[in-house]
Design an enzyme around this catalytic site. Structure first.
Site, PDB file in Angstrom:
ATOM      1  N   GLU A 159     -11.739   7.946  -5.377  1.00  0.00           N
ATOM      2  CA  GLU A 159     -10.907   7.602  -4.224  1.00  0.00           C
ATOM      3  C   GLU A 159     -10.755   8.822  -3.330  1.00  0.00           C
ATOM      4  OE1 GLU A 159      -6.962   5.408  -4.526  1.00  0.00           O
ATOM      5  OE2 GLU A 159      -6.288   7.424  -3.918  1.00  0.00           O
ATOM      6  N   HIS A 187      -9.741   0.416   1.983  1.00  0.00           N
ATOM      7  CA  HIS A 187      -8.375  -0.065   1.814  1.00  0.00           C
ATOM      8  C   HIS A 187      -7.878  -0.589   3.160  1.00  0.00           C
ATOM      9  CE1 HIS A 187      -7.300   2.644  -1.888  1.00  0.00           C
ATOM     10  NE2 HIS A 187      -8.606   2.451  -1.813  1.00  0.00           N
ATOM     11  N   ASP A 241       6.028  -9.208 -12.601  1.00  0.00           N
ATOM     12  CA  ASP A 241       4.915  -8.417 -12.081  1.00  0.00           C
ATOM     13  C   ASP A 241       3.577  -9.060 -12.452  1.00  0.00           C
ATOM     14  OD1 ASP A 241       3.954  -5.646 -10.984  1.00  0.00           O
ATOM     15  OD2 ASP A 241       2.879  -5.915 -12.875  1.00  0.00           O
ATOM     16  N   ARG A 300      -0.266  -4.335   0.466  1.00  0.00           N
ATOM     17  CA  ARG A 300       0.853  -4.409   1.405  1.00  0.00           C
ATOM     18  C   ARG A 300       1.054  -3.057   2.067  1.00  0.00           C
ATOM     19  NH1 ARG A 300       7.019  -4.467  -0.311  1.00  0.00           N
ATOM     20  NH2 ARG A 300       6.449  -2.262  -0.406  1.00  0.00           N
ATOM     21  N   GLY A 301       1.017  -2.001   1.277  1.00  0.00           N
ATOM     22  CA  GLY A 301       1.260  -0.658   1.795  1.00  0.00           C
ATOM     23  C   GLY A 301       2.709  -0.246   1.595  1.00  0.00           C
ATOM     24  N   ASP A 302       2.972   1.038   1.768  1.00  0.00           N
ATOM     25  CA  ASP A 302       4.314   1.588   1.571  1.00  0.00           C
ATOM     26  C   ASP A 302       5.088   1.635   2.881  1.00  0.00           C
ATOM     27  OD1 ASP A 302       3.843   2.094  -1.157  1.00  0.00           O
ATOM     28  OD2 ASP A 302       2.844   3.990  -0.665  1.00  0.00           O
TER      29      ASP A 302
END
Length: 311
Positions: free
Chosen positions: A28, A87, A174, A117-119
């Site tokens: 990554e 991403h 979860d 979704r992302g932060d």
């Protein structure tokens, strides 16, 4: 950079392709913040290509020049011989903007997508507020992608959480939401970083037990080679994961920064060895755009030559 033609193959094909090494590995990268950091990233990409990485992913920068650089890097990666996983997050994007980005990826042949979704901007653990006209969950991005004609053949991955997402009510909840994303069309997941292999194994068990069809899709472990105690603590804080007390004691007992680093590489190598024994299909290394630490782990696994600094 290598002149080999880019490999527009799916992540699934990339990690299951025949190989001489014991298991596939992938890496990554993060959007670099300046030209020097960007050059370092491309140097690392060339190193990992030569070592036989199955694919490389590039995280998505939210806002300003980082996002612009992300787009430019994605275009250059479309011509790189490494199979690429891009991403995409919902942060500060309307649905129309997301559709435009997805179509752009399709035109470049970047058909492997990690839907996130992302932060929340500014505070990764803060309250999530969707963008006006935007989407709310990663599953919405999966559905949007599948609805676009040019993107229907995308290979989509999602995030999974060995210790449970920090907003999930419990591990059962979860597991439910991870499975919903897999049922909606995701074909694999990459985990948030973790430092206890048992958490990963229990996640994999929960998914398979809850859904013998979708729950057995590849779960790729996300590993970050530890090179300093401070950076490990910071990553744990940002991700909502935990640093086992036994590991923290082991790192704190190291007398020098170099000793801490050696312990971190040894621990990551031990984790990777056990994951291979447990039958994982790929080891995904969060590199922070450096090659050395990951190559040292791969060397300990017998999957790469010993690291040698460039002259």
């Amino acid at each position: 950079m290598s002149t080999t033609q880019p490999q527009h193959r799916s992540v699934i094909d990339a990690i299951t392709a025949p190989r001489d090494s014991r298991v596939a590995f992938s890496v990554e990268f993060m959007p670099p913040r300046d030209d020097a950091a960007e050059q370092r990233m491309w140097d690392a990409a060339s190193t990992f290509h030569d070592l036989g990485a199955a694919f490389a992913s590039v995280t998505y920068g939210a806002g300003g020049t980082t996002r612009e650089r992300t787009g430019r890097i994605a275009r250059r990666l479309s011509q790189h011989p490494l199979t690429t996983l891009v991403h995409l997050t919902l942060v500060e994007h309307s649905a129309a903007q997301l559709e435009s980005i997805l179509k752009d990826y399709a035109s470049l042949g970047l058909t492997n997508l990690l839907a996130l979704r992302g932060d929340p901007p500014g505070d990764p653990l803060g309250e999530w507020v969707p963008t006006e006209g935007g989407l709310n969950y990663a599953i919405d991005l999966i559905r949007l992608t599948k609805s676009i004609e040019e993107c229907r053949d995308f290979t989509i991955g999602v995030a999974s959480f060995p210790e449970g997402h920090y907003r999930a009510e419990n591990l059962e909840a979860d597991t439910h939401w991870t499975l919903e994303k897999l049922r909606a069309g995701a074909e694999f997941s990459i985990t948030q970083m973790f430092f206890d292999v048992e958490h990963f194994l229990r996640l994999r068990d929960r998914l398979a037990a809850a859904d013998p069809v979708h729950g057995v899709k590849p779960v790729i472990p996300g590993l970050m080679p530890i090179t300093s105690l401070r950076s490990a603590r910071r990553q744990v804080e940002l991700s909502g994961s935990s640093l086992p007390s036994s590991l923290e004691r082991r790192l704190r007992s190291a007398k020098t920064d170099e000793h801490v680093r050696a312990v971190g590489i040894e621990v990551t190598s031990e984790m990777a060895e056990r994951l291979i024994d447990e039958g994982v299909e790929d080891l995904h290394f969060m590199t922070m755009n450096f090659a050395r630490a990951t190559q040292e782990v791969l060397h300990n696994l017998g999957m790469a030559p010993k690291w040698q600094a460039a002259a």
